[in-house]
Design a protein around this motif. Structure first.
Motif, mmCIF file in Angstrom:
data_model
loop_
_atom_site.group_PDB
_atom_site.id
_atom_site.type_symbol
_atom_site.label_atom_id
_atom_site.label_comp_id
_atom_site.label_asym_id
_atom_site.label_seq_id
_atom_site.Cartn_x
_atom_site.Cartn_y
_atom_site.Cartn_z
ATOM 1 N N GLU A 142 0.794 -1.240 0.000
ATOM 2 C CA GLU A 142 0.000 0.000 0.000
ATOM 3 C C GLU A 142 0.826 1.290 0.000
ATOM 4 N N ASP A 198 -0.785 -5.369 2.974
ATOM 5 C CA ASP A 198 -1.326 -4.156 3.595
ATOM 6 C C ASP A 198 -0.642 -4.078 4.960
ATOM 7 N N ILE A 200 -0.716 -1.958 7.473
ATOM 8 C CA ILE A 200 -1.757 -1.830 8.511
ATOM 9 C C ILE A 200 -3.073 -1.674 7.766
ATOM 10 N N ASP A 201 -3.860 -2.723 7.809
ATOM 11 C CA ASP A 201 -5.196 -2.630 7.233
ATOM 12 C C ASP A 201 -6.107 -2.114 8.336
ATOM 13 N N GLY A 202 -6.885 -1.068 7.999
ATOM 14 C CA GLY A 202 -7.742 -0.471 9.020
ATOM 15 C C GLY A 202 -6.964 0.561 9.822
ATOM 16 N N TRP A 373 -4.653 -5.400 -1.821
ATOM 17 C CA TRP A 373 -4.065 -5.699 -0.508
ATOM 18 C C TRP A 373 -5.097 -5.689 0.615
ATOM 19 N N ASP A 374 -6.293 -5.156 0.329
ATOM 20 C CA ASP A 374 -7.339 -5.163 1.360
ATOM 21 C C ASP A 374 -8.071 -6.495 1.443
HETATM 22 MG MG MG Z 1 -6.065 -1.406 3.923
#
Ligand code: MG
Ligand code: A2P
Length: 438
Positions: A142, A198, A200-202, A373-374
């Protein structure tokens, strides 16, 4: 290996640990692998590292039992090691995150020093372990280092985190930026297989002290199948692979879980691991217990509604009112389950575990373009646990066409803990879309 796949699908066997399954390789190592032993409370970092290594070795013995799996063994170990290092670093940063550690991106979503540092840590770990040489690591990730190249407080903070996590005080700021930019690979089906990250997702959940996930997957470039998925979920407490209880509080479950994981008692977060054809597993991020094979405990009966359906915590990411309509459509005439709103791909991990929610819906604004990547790591985690992830019309998510998913997703993304739940969900979305002219 067959034994293990079966394990993950069989709900009665769900709580068997990997150490209970004896592959030939594992039997050779049995002297040093003991299942479920209780460990002293105050454990040194070295002791934690050692037990984590033992549990990862046991997991690899189960998932890579054949000699032909030697290459996978190295791939899986690298992925787990990378995600664990980055997750530990993020966990530390979240506790003391200051306002100046966060910036707004052009699309107004936040990015923090931990997003950049996690990407560098994972890229460096992949490069260190790459059989084909560090220059041959293909990584779609990302973040990029544009904002860090000029130096300054943010760059220094990121580089310090990376130096500590990699235990390498010699790493220069420029090397850290270069590592982040390894993630600029375009993906697609023209080159070889590639990693998808990702870091850090979120990020909104991370900044809000809620859930987030460090998500690493590996994609077969030709077929678009996800071969491997690892989710580091530092705020999702590991409870022996068992599901969270809804008595924890339906509405505030997410913050209850995060608070528990942040508590002084030091409840360990979770790491999910899945590989194509090998099943899905979950273990504690601190290595205090073995990995456990999981498979969604799907309720097939319409009489037996799941306790909740899952969706984004943030209403900017997904249309909450439309998912409410879909949920009512599925349970036509009966009371629909309430939403469980959780940030990040933690939702995919919870779906794979089963028992808390059997469906997940995501309906982003029409202009929003979904990034691979999500979803990549979560796809493997759900599918290897017996579930299905697709676009809103039931079509496979095409993750080998570049950094984005195709524009036409039929309105969004959905997932079921079993084929049956997924089928019912896709049908209900079509009915709800027609009824609301969405
Ligand atoms: Mg994400
Ligand atoms: N406007 C938006 N619509 C949909 N998803 C978004 C939007 N803005 C950011 N995201 C991404 O949604 C994901 C979070 O998903 P969820 O809503 O399921 O928690 C994150 O990857 C986040 O990006 P980021 O990775 O930068 O945080």
């Amino acid at each position: 290996m067959a034994q293990c796949t079966q394990l993950s699908r069989n709900s009665q066997e769900r709580n068997k640990t990997c150490s209970n399954v004896r592959s030939p390789v594992q039997q050779r190592r049995q002297g040093r692998i003991r299942a479920g032993r209780s460990l002293p409370r105050a454990r040194s970092m070295a002791a934690k590292m050692q037990s984590m290594n033992e549990h990862v070795a046991a997991l690899l013995d189960v998932t890579c039992a054949d000699d032909a799996d030697e290459e996978n063994r190295s791939l899986y170990r690298t992925a787990i090691d990378a995600v664990k290092r980055a997750s530990d670093m993020c966990h530390g940063v979240q506790r003391g995150l200051a306002e100046e550690d966060t910036k707004a991106k052009q699309d107004d979503s936040p990015v923090t020093i931990a997003d950049y540092a996690a990407q560098a840590v994972i890229a460096l770990t992949l490069m260190q372990n790459s059989k084909g040489g560090s220059e041959n690591v293909r990584l779609v990730a990302e973040e990029d280092a544009n904002e860090l190249r000029d130096g300054g407080r943010l760059t220094e903070a990121v580089a310090n985190l990376v130096r500590t996590a990699m235990d390498d005080g010699e790493l220069t700021n420029a090397q850290v930026c270069d590592a982040i930019d390894v993630g600029l690979y375009e993906g697609g089906d023209q080159g070889g297989n590639f990693w998808v990250l990702d870091p850090i997702d979120g990020t909104r959940g991370f900044v809000g002290r809620r859930q987030y996930a460090v998500c690493l997957g590996y994609v077969d470039a030709k077929t678009g199948d996800v071969l491997l998925g690892v989710l580091g979920c530092p705020n999702l407490p590991f409870r022996g692979g068992d599901v969270m209880r809804l008595s924890d509080g339906q509405e505030g479950l997410d913050s209850v879980l995060a608070a528990e994981a942040r508590s002084e008692q030091g409840v360990a977060g979770s790491v999910f691991f899945a590989a194509k054809g090998k099943g899905t597993y979950v273990g504690p991020l601190d290595g205090s217990a073995p990995f456990v094979a999981i498979g969604a405990k799907a309720r097939q009966s319409e009489e037996d509604a799941p306790p909740a359906f899952m969706e984004s915590y943030d209403a900017r990411h997904s249309d909450h009112s439309f998912s409410g309509v879909v949920a009512s459509t599925i349970f036509d005439g009966k009371s629909a389950p309430p939403p469980l709103r959780v940030d990040s791909q933690c939702k995919y991990g919870l779906l794979a575990m089963g028992g808390i929610a059997d469906i997940y819906m995501r309906f982003p604004p029409s202009k929003y373009r979904e990034k691979i990547w999500d979803h990549v790591a979560g796809i493997c985690v759900v599918e290897e646990a017996g579930g299905v992830v697709s676009d809103a019309k039931g079509r496979k998510l095409r993750v080998n066409e570049g950094r984005f998913l195709p524009e036409d997703l039929g309105g969004g993304i959905c997932a079921g803990s079993s084929q049956s739940w997924h089928g019912r969900l896709v049908d209900a979305i079509a009915v709800a879309a027609a009824a609301t002219q969405k």
